[in-house]
Design an enzyme around this catalytic site. Structure first.
Site, mmCIF file in Angstrom:
data_model
loop_
_atom_site.group_PDB
_atom_site.id
_atom_site.type_symbol
_atom_site.label_atom_id
_atom_site.label_comp_id
_atom_site.label_asym_id
_atom_site.label_seq_id
_atom_site.Cartn_x
_atom_site.Cartn_y
_atom_site.Cartn_z
ATOM 1 N N GLY A 82 17.093 -8.461 11.933
ATOM 2 C CA GLY A 82 17.382 -9.667 12.710
ATOM 3 C C GLY A 82 18.464 -9.425 13.751
ATOM 4 O O GLY A 82 19.380 -8.633 13.530
ATOM 5 N N ARG A 146 11.357 -4.806 12.005
ATOM 6 C CA ARG A 146 11.684 -4.730 10.578
ATOM 7 C C ARG A 146 10.860 -3.681 9.819
ATOM 8 O O ARG A 146 10.706 -3.770 8.600
ATOM 9 C CB ARG A 146 11.467 -6.095 9.918
ATOM 10 C CG ARG A 146 12.476 -7.153 10.312
ATOM 11 C CD ARG A 146 12.444 -8.328 9.349
ATOM 12 N NE ARG A 146 13.322 -9.412 9.771
ATOM 13 C CZ ARG A 146 14.617 -9.471 9.486
ATOM 14 N NH1 ARG A 146 15.184 -8.515 8.789
ATOM 15 N NH2 ARG A 146 15.342 -10.489 9.900
ATOM 16 N N ASP A 176 21.510 -4.780 5.242
ATOM 17 C CA ASP A 176 21.401 -4.039 3.980
ATOM 18 C C ASP A 176 20.077 -3.282 3.878
ATOM 19 O O ASP A 176 20.064 -2.091 3.522
ATOM 20 C CB ASP A 176 21.623 -4.962 2.770
ATOM 21 C CG ASP A 176 20.774 -6.229 2.822
ATOM 22 O OD1 ASP A 176 20.221 -6.536 3.890
ATOM 23 O OD2 ASP A 176 20.665 -6.907 1.792
ATOM 24 N N LYS A 203 25.376 -4.509 10.457
ATOM 25 C CA LYS A 203 24.996 -5.675 11.241
ATOM 26 C C LYS A 203 24.363 -6.727 10.354
ATOM 27 O O LYS A 203 23.632 -6.379 9.436
ATOM 28 C CB LYS A 203 23.967 -5.227 12.305
ATOM 29 C CG LYS A 203 23.267 -6.323 13.017
ATOM 30 C CD LYS A 203 21.731 -6.251 12.901
ATOM 31 C CE LYS A 203 21.209 -6.572 11.539
ATOM 32 N NZ LYS A 203 19.767 -6.800 11.459
ATOM 33 N N ASP A 206 24.292 -12.774 8.490
ATOM 34 C CA ASP A 206 24.393 -13.354 7.147
ATOM 35 C C ASP A 206 25.736 -13.058 6.486
ATOM 36 O O ASP A 206 26.129 -13.738 5.541
ATOM 37 C CB ASP A 206 23.274 -12.822 6.243
ATOM 38 C CG ASP A 206 21.906 -13.288 6.693
ATOM 39 O OD1 ASP A 206 21.822 -13.996 7.715
ATOM 40 O OD2 ASP A 206 20.908 -12.941 6.033
ATOM 41 N N MET A 251 21.067 -20.606 8.570
ATOM 42 C CA MET A 251 20.601 -19.261 8.235
ATOM 43 C C MET A 251 21.555 -18.540 7.290
ATOM 44 O O MET A 251 22.727 -18.881 7.192
ATOM 45 C CB MET A 251 20.415 -18.431 9.493
ATOM 46 C CG MET A 251 18.978 -18.086 9.718
ATOM 47 S SD MET A 251 18.780 -16.920 11.049
ATOM 48 C CE MET A 251 17.044 -17.150 11.368
ATOM 49 N N ARG A 253 19.875 -15.530 4.674
ATOM 50 C CA ARG A 253 18.695 -15.441 3.819
ATOM 51 C C ARG A 253 19.032 -15.582 2.339
ATOM 52 O O ARG A 253 18.326 -16.209 1.590
ATOM 53 C CB ARG A 253 18.006 -14.098 4.050
ATOM 54 C CG ARG A 253 16.729 -13.970 3.318
ATOM 55 C CD ARG A 253 16.080 -12.615 3.343
ATOM 56 N NE ARG A 253 16.811 -11.582 3.976
ATOM 57 C CZ ARG A 253 16.348 -10.845 4.969
ATOM 58 N NH1 ARG A 253 15.165 -11.098 5.471
ATOM 59 N NH2 ARG A 253 17.069 -9.865 5.452
ATOM 60 N N GLU A 312 20.057 -21.586 3.787
ATOM 61 C CA GLU A 312 18.669 -21.143 3.929
ATOM 62 C C GLU A 312 18.086 -20.594 2.628
ATOM 63 O O GLU A 312 16.932 -20.811 2.293
ATOM 64 C CB GLU A 312 18.634 -20.052 5.012
ATOM 65 C CG GLU A 312 17.280 -19.611 5.442
ATOM 66 C CD GLU A 312 17.351 -18.417 6.394
ATOM 67 O OE1 GLU A 312 18.203 -17.533 6.215
ATOM 68 O OE2 GLU A 312 16.538 -18.370 7.314
ATOM 69 N N ARG A 430 21.836 -16.286 16.747
ATOM 70 C CA ARG A 430 21.727 -14.831 16.542
ATOM 71 C C ARG A 430 21.852 -14.017 17.821
ATOM 72 O O ARG A 430 22.094 -12.809 17.765
ATOM 73 C CB ARG A 430 20.380 -14.496 15.871
ATOM 74 C CG ARG A 430 20.252 -15.065 14.488
ATOM 75 C CD ARG A 430 19.222 -14.364 13.683
ATOM 76 N NE ARG A 430 17.969 -14.143 14.387
ATOM 77 C CZ ARG A 430 16.893 -13.618 13.839
ATOM 78 N NH1 ARG A 430 16.923 -13.260 12.564
ATOM 79 N NH2 ARG A 430 15.795 -13.447 14.504
HETATM 80 P P1 FBP Z 1 19.086 -9.347 8.924
HETATM 81 O O1 FBP Z 1 19.422 -9.303 7.458
HETATM 82 O O2 FBP Z 1 18.083 -8.346 9.322
HETATM 83 O O3 FBP Z 1 20.320 -9.283 9.773
HETATM 84 O O4 FBP Z 1 18.429 -10.752 9.247
HETATM 85 C C1 FBP Z 1 18.953 -11.912 8.709
HETATM 86 C C2 FBP Z 1 18.263 -13.133 9.205
HETATM 87 O O5 FBP Z 1 18.847 -13.607 10.382
HETATM 88 C C3 FBP Z 1 18.277 -14.186 8.096
HETATM 89 O O6 FBP Z 1 19.399 -15.008 8.197
HETATM 90 C C4 FBP Z 1 16.943 -14.856 8.266
HETATM 91 O O7 FBP Z 1 16.453 -15.323 7.043
HETATM 92 C C5 FBP Z 1 16.064 -13.763 8.762
HETATM 93 O O8 FBP Z 1 16.875 -12.891 9.481
HETATM 94 C C6 FBP Z 1 14.958 -14.271 9.656
HETATM 95 O O9 FBP Z 1 14.125 -13.212 9.981
HETATM 96 P P2 FBP Z 1 13.142 -13.163 11.221
HETATM 97 O O10 FBP Z 1 13.977 -12.842 12.412
HETATM 98 O O11 FBP Z 1 12.234 -12.050 10.878
HETATM 99 O O12 FBP Z 1 12.512 -14.496 11.329
#
Ligand code: FBP
Length: 558
Positions: A82, A146, A176, A203, A206, A251, A253, A312, A430
């Protein structure tokens, strides 16, 4: 027509502050090492899986120790997962350090995330390219993705593409899961004696990639300030019109660091903390009862309005939901391979699933509205995570609160009005223009990543610490990625992953919130933080998050 806004133009010329030890230039950085490290949990499994990179010592940069060998070095960089504000500055810092070391060094950017290195899609950076992205938000400089790097074939292709470009090191900027990828790639490349190093950069908005060595992941500062601005605006609107209850899903996750930080910055009437829900084994019903109680009491005081923050990841922390989702994940891992299931209509899918879930989980699944059932069946991300950003928990809670209020009204125990607005703030933050903190921190992380490469290290995460002090006092070094790893179940199988840092309920940040939340609920202590400021007094522009400040204060006391 303007190419960029005046603020954008001004930010392009901002000089980010480097961590003190890096300020004398890449040629004057020296490295020393601490004790050997071990994994955070499941040491034996992690050691077996990462034989060649496991247990390395922490690296410390200072003006004492061994000089870094300024050898010709080409680097490939990947943005992974993300978006998070500041990613462009990590690349700018890396580029500047690499060129300061040797002007002939090359930096390549792989396009669209980890898949770029597998497919050999890349760009070569030059001054003009980098200068157009300095201090800007987003990951659009090279894009992100991803894709999970884990198969032999992917590693072979990565090696092939690195050889073609004469790349000596890869920098993976990610959270992570992406840094778990980085560690797997580091292990594979080391085992094959390729000489190609892999360095990660922490990075994620979250904020859950943190530990003693990584005080915060980048992007958290800017994202939480952006959400706080928006929520402050919503609070003022609620307090002006006095007619809406706003339910805002935020947000994050898994962990509730974002929700907690925003709650401290804005002081809403309700802020749910997933980790507390799990620890207190709160059912969905008890959460809804808690919200209802506040709505009813506020109505008794003539306040038919308010703001509630919903994390979230909540749904996965409610014990009965967590158990059901884990059972559901195992079942879906099998069913998704069956064409008859994939092609079935949703209602038919629910029946199949209910017949396969154990009876208790089937009844939890069955109690959910169809909308949420459908959202729970959506594809997992490539790392096996439920895509919680697509589950409308805020709407689920609104519906359940409404149904409670209806019953109370029928019993004559509530005579207020409940008019709701549902929001989801995630993507809004973001790619925000990085705050001064994120601009400085990210630039330092990227610059530092190149120092780790020159130190000959692989399987390390770039670490910049002491972050509540002025940048001149920031410390720099590297942490072995295996130090943060443990085994977790993904796609129905045990896999090595970097352990997520969840909100600590006995930590200073949650304690601060807990001490005041009752007052926030009824007294309308709303704070309106306003927009991020980039130019002006340091106390307005450079301060970092309340979370980091409270954590650092507590760490100093210990
Ligand atoms: P990262 O862990 O890759 O930094 O992403 C976190 C995040 O922003 C979460 O907060 C959210 O649930 C998820 O990405 C959303 O993913 P996408 O961009 O694939 O919709």
């Amino acid at each position: 027509m303007r190419d960029v806004s005046p603020l954008h133009k001004a930010r392009l010329t901002y000089s980010p502050k480097l961590a003190g030890v890096l300020q004398k230039g890449i040629k004057n950085v020296k490295v020393s090492f601490g004790e050997k490290t071990s994994a955070v949990k499941d040491e034996q499994d992690i050691q077996n899986l990462f034989k060649d990179v496991y247990g390395a010592p922490i690296a410390i940069f200072s003006d004492k120790g061994d000089e870094l060998e300024q050898k010709r070095t080409n680097v490939g960089v990947i943005l992974s997962g993300g978006q998070a504000p500041g990613g462009h500055n990590v690349i700018a810092g890396l580029y500047d350090a690499l060129k300061q070391s040797d002007i002939n060094n090359k930096l390549y950017g792989f396009l669209g995330g980890p898949s770029g290195i597998i497919d050999g899609k890349y760009v070569e950076f030059n001054d003009e390219f980098i200068d157009a992205y300095r201090n800007t938000g987003g990951f659009d400089i090279i894009g992100s993705g991803r894709t999970k790097l884990e198969t032999e074939e992917q590693f072979e292709k990565t090696l092939e593409n690195c050889k073609k470009l004469d790349i000596n090191a890869i920098v993976i900027i990610g959270g992570d899961d992406s840094n778990t990828n980085a560690c797997m790639l580091a292990q594979w490349l080391k085992a094959k004696n390729t000489g190609i190093q892999v360095i990660g950069c922490p990075k994620t908005i979250d904020g859950d990639l943190k530990n003693e060595q990584i005080e915060i992941s980048f992007g958290f500062d800017t994202a939480t300030k952006t959400y706080s601005e928006l929520i402050g605006n919503i609070m003022r609107d609620a307090n002006s019109a006095k007619k809406y209850w706003h339910f805002v899903k935020l947000m994050g996750r898994s962990a509730t660091h974002v929700g907690l930080e925003v709650a401290l910055q804005t002081q809403p009437n309700i802020a749910l903390i997933s980790e507390e829900v799990e620890a207190k084994k709160q059912s969905l019903k008890s959460i809804v009862d808690y919200i209802t109680e506040i709505v009813v009491k506020r109505a008794q005081n003539g306040k038919n309005f308010g703001v509630a923050l919903i994390p979230e990841g909540l749904i996965e922390f409610v014990p009965e939901m967590k158990t059901m989702i884990s059972n559901l994940n195992d079942i879906l891992a099998v069913l998704e391979k069956e064409e008859s299931f994939v092609n079935a209509a949703n209602e038919e899918k629910y029946t199949i699933i209910e017949s396969k879930l154990n009876p208790e989980n089937a009844s939890v699944f069955n109690s959910l509205p169809s909308l949420i059932k459908a959202q729970l069946l959506m594809d997992r991300d490539p790392h096996g995570n439920v895509q919680v950003s697509k589950i409308e928990t805020e709407k689920l809670l609104i519906e359940m609160v409404k149904s409670n209020l209806k019953k109370l009204k029928a019993e004559g125990k509530y005579d207020g009005k409940f008019s709701e607005q549902a929001h989801f703030f995630g993507y809004e933050g973001r790619c925000a223009m990085p705050s001064n903190f994120d601009s400085d921190y990210c630039y330092s992380l990227g610059y530092n990543a190149f120092a780790l490469i020159l130190a000959g290290l692989t399987g390390y995460l770039s670490s910049v610490k002491n972050l509540t002090a002025p940048a001149s006092e920031w410390k720099a070094g590297g942490v072995p990625l295996t130090m943060m790893m443990n085994m977790e179940k993904r796609h129905g199988k045990m896999k090595p992953v970097i352990q997520k840092a969840l909100v600590e309920l006995d930590g200073p940040v949650f304690k601060e919130f807990e001490a005041h939340r009752n007052q926030y609920a009824y007294d309308d202590c709303y704070v309106f933080p306003g927009a991020i400021q980039y130019f002006g007094p340091s106390e307005v522009c450079d301060a970092t998050t309340i979370t980091l400040q409270l954590e650092q204060k507590a760490a100093v006391k210990c």
